[in-house]
Design a protein around this motif. Sequence first.
Motif, PDB file in Angstrom:
ATOM      1  N   SER A   1       0.163  -1.204  -0.143  1.00 38.85           N
ATOM      2  CA  SER A   1      -0.041  -0.042  -0.560  1.00 38.85           C
ATOM      3  C   SER A   1       0.665   1.486   0.003  1.00 38.85           C
ATOM      4  N   ASP A   2       2.484   1.708   0.312  1.00 35.14           N
ATOM      5  CA  ASP A   2       2.485   2.334   0.685  1.00 35.14           C
ATOM      6  C   ASP A   2       2.627   3.193   1.289  1.00 35.14           C
ATOM      7  N   GLU A   3       1.927   2.658   2.270  1.00 33.33           N
ATOM      8  CA  GLU A   3       1.938   3.588   3.745  1.00 33.33           C
ATOM      9  C   GLU A   3       1.735   2.642   5.277  1.00 33.33           C
ATOM     10  N   TRP A   4       2.484   3.614   6.333  1.00 31.72           N
ATOM     11  CA  TRP A   4       2.503   2.601   7.332  1.00 31.72           C
ATOM     12  C   TRP A   4       1.095   2.739   8.240  1.00 31.72           C
ATOM     13  N   THR A   5       0.688   1.995   8.450  1.00 35.68           N
ATOM     14  CA  THR A   5      -1.229   1.897   8.641  1.00 35.68           C
ATOM     15  C   THR A   5      -1.472   1.749  10.274  1.00 35.68           C
ATOM     16  N   ARG A   6      -2.048   2.065  10.951  1.00 38.03           N
ATOM     17  CA  ARG A   6      -2.576   2.147  12.650  1.00 38.03           C
ATOM     18  C   ARG A   6      -3.380   0.681  12.049  1.00 38.03           C
ATOM     19  N   PRO A   7      -3.698   0.025  11.526  1.00 34.31           N
ATOM     20  CA  PRO A   7      -4.513  -1.719  11.384  1.00 34.31           C
ATOM     21  C   PRO A   7      -4.221  -2.526  10.845  1.00 34.31           C
ATOM     22  N   ALA A   8      -2.842  -1.827  10.160  1.00 29.74           N
ATOM     23  CA  ALA A   8      -1.568  -3.218   9.892  1.00 29.74           C
ATOM     24  C   ALA A   8      -0.846  -3.348  11.570  1.00 29.74           C
ATOM     25  N   LEU A   9      -0.417  -2.244  12.207  1.00 28.57           N
ATOM     26  CA  LEU A   9      -0.005  -2.447  13.511  1.00 28.57           C
ATOM     27  C   LEU A   9      -1.037  -2.870  14.248  1.00 28.57           C
ATOM     28  N   ILE A  10      -2.023  -2.616  14.710  1.00 26.02           N
ATOM     29  CA  ILE A  10      -3.198  -4.112  15.008  1.00 26.02           C
ATOM     30  C   ILE A  10      -3.264  -5.656  15.124  1.00 26.02           C
ATOM     31  N   ALA A  11      -3.013  -5.663  13.050  1.00 28.35           N
ATOM     32  CA  ALA A  11      -3.494  -6.766  13.075  1.00 28.35           C
ATOM     33  C   ALA A  11      -2.325  -7.670  13.170  1.00 28.35           C
ATOM     34  N   SER A  12      -0.656  -6.802  13.198  1.00 29.51           N
ATOM     35  CA  SER A  12       0.822  -7.912  13.885  1.00 29.51           C
ATOM     36  C   SER A  12       0.473  -8.080  14.578  1.00 29.51           C
ATOM     37  N   MET A  13      -0.258  -7.564  16.172  1.00 27.17           N
ATOM     38  CA  MET A  13      -0.041  -8.185  17.290  1.00 27.17           C
ATOM     39  C   MET A  13      -0.665  -9.656  17.808  1.00 27.17           C
ATOM     40  N   PRO A  14      -1.742  -9.847  17.145  1.00 27.65           N
ATOM     41  CA  PRO A  14      -1.515 -11.200  17.465  1.00 27.65           C
ATOM     42  C   PRO A  14      -1.365 -11.841  16.778  1.00 27.65           C
ATOM     43  N   ILE A  15      -0.585 -12.000  15.560  1.00 33.58           N
ATOM     44  CA  ILE A  15      -0.310 -12.448  15.386  1.00 33.58           C
ATOM     45  C   ILE A  15       1.801 -13.215  15.688  1.00 33.58           C
ATOM     46  N   GLY A  16       1.833 -11.837  16.283  1.00 29.21           N
ATOM     47  CA  GLY A  16       2.995 -11.585  16.783  1.00 29.21           C
ATOM     48  C   GLY A  16       2.831 -12.778  18.057  1.00 29.21           C
ATOM     49  N   PHE A  17       1.888 -12.777  18.762  1.00 27.62           N
ATOM     50  CA  PHE A  17       1.741 -13.130  19.797  1.00 27.62           C
ATOM     51  C   PHE A  17       1.827 -14.503  19.559  1.00 27.62           C
ATOM     52  N   LEU A  18       1.127 -15.474  18.761  1.00 30.14           N
ATOM     53  CA  LEU A  18       1.428 -16.593  18.450  1.00 30.14           C
ATOM     54  C   LEU A  18       2.492 -17.432  18.073  1.00 30.14           C
ATOM     55  N   VAL A  19       2.727 -16.447  17.459  1.00 25.96           N
ATOM     56  CA  VAL A  19       4.333 -17.144  16.782  1.00 25.96           C
ATOM     57  C   VAL A  19       5.211 -17.146  17.909  1.00 25.96           C
ATOM     58  N   THR A  20       5.597 -15.589  18.981  1.00 25.34           N
ATOM     59  CA  THR A  20       5.851 -16.248  19.997  1.00 25.34           C
ATOM     60  C   THR A  20       6.087 -17.083  20.630  1.00 25.34           C
ATOM     61  N   ASN A  21       5.057 -17.230  21.086  1.00 28.92           N
ATOM     62  CA  ASN A  21       4.487 -18.865  21.466  1.00 28.92           C
ATOM     63  C   ASN A  21       4.774 -20.091  21.384  1.00 28.92           C
ATOM     64  N   ILE A  22       5.487 -20.210  19.896  1.00 32.15           N
ATOM     65  CA  ILE A  22       6.344 -21.208  19.393  1.00 32.15           C
ATOM     66  C   ILE A  22       7.158 -21.152  20.061  1.00 32.15           C
ATOM     67  N   LEU A  23       8.167 -20.355  20.561  1.00 28.69           N
ATOM     68  CA  LEU A  23       9.489 -20.014  21.131  1.00 28.69           C
ATOM     69  C   LEU A  23       9.184 -19.872  22.432  1.00 28.69           C
ATOM     70  N   VAL A  24       7.933 -20.153  22.934  1.00 30.00           N
ATOM     71  CA  VAL A  24       7.518 -20.598  24.534  1.00 30.00           C
ATOM     72  C   VAL A  24       7.799 -22.099  24.462  1.00 30.00           C
ATOM     73  N   ILE A  25       6.932 -22.538  23.758  1.00 36.05           N
ATOM     74  CA  ILE A  25       7.305 -23.728  23.940  1.00 36.05           C
ATOM     75  C   ILE A  25       8.578 -24.246  23.560  1.00 36.05           C
ATOM     76  N   ASN A  26       9.651 -24.482  22.944  1.00 34.45           N
ATOM     77  CA  ASN A  26      10.398 -24.406  22.570  1.00 34.45           C
ATOM     78  C   ASN A  26      11.589 -24.042  23.757  1.00 34.45           C
ATOM     79  N   ASN A  27      11.421 -22.798  24.855  1.00 35.48           N
ATOM     80  CA  ASN A  27      12.482 -22.810  25.893  1.00 35.48           C
ATOM     81  C   ASN A  27      11.545 -23.540  27.036  1.00 35.48           C
TER      82      ASN A  27
END
Length: 273
Positions: free
Chosen positions: A143-169
Amino acid sequence: MLVGTAVGVAHAGTFRPVVFLATLLASLLIQVGTNFANDYSDFHRGVDHEGRLGPVRVTQSGLLSAAEVRRGIIVSFGAAAVAGLYLASVGGWPIVAIGVFSIVAGLAYTGGPWPFGYHALGDVFVFVFFGLIAVAGSAYLQSDEWTRPALIASMPIGFLVTNILVINNLRDRPTDLASGKNTLAVRIGDRATRIQYAVLVVAAFAVPLVIGLSGPGQRWMLLPLLAAPYAWTLVRAVMAGRAGADLNPLLGGSGRLLLLFGLLFTAGLLNAR
């Protein structure tokens, strides 16, 4: 990648397929290079040994020599940089910065004089790079823009991908403690790490729930809730006290949850107003 692209397409109203493929290729190559670097560094620091509980590591098992793994690091990151040149022509200096920092972080996760993965910072870096940067960066390239919806959408993905590391550790906590690898799981303990996993799952599902209930046009954003029963089975198994190699199925399960949630989230983003 899919979630970020969906946010960008929904915002811009157009889809750039070549940009998507180049972004996907660069991201995968950076991940491959990071895995090689972690494999190489953990072996030389003595963290990977015959008592390892996780999936096979190629250096420790002898499947590849240390020299071959080093070449894999160079080739993977080099190829990612080549793909990144095209992306830089599309997105400019922010994409150059993301690419450089991603490669440096991949090398410094377990390598270098002060590996941040050994100082309880792995969870933070995974959330930032696999969540915030991956999703918002993918949206920006569409989109050539940094938007608030993109930041909000990134959060649940970040939470769940972090949990892969949590299980590993969590699985590796006893051996990491013995070898001096000071992960967050080592710092906060077994019980708190299990609670961390549950909290991150709840936080991830709270985001589409809040968006979906914000108005009639956002009902599609409730789609990820279809993955909640599967998420509950994982949380229940983690909280039940599984340990050691018994956590390996939950490692794969956490990856599948991320994929399922991401696909449903993508569909919701493309259909919601």
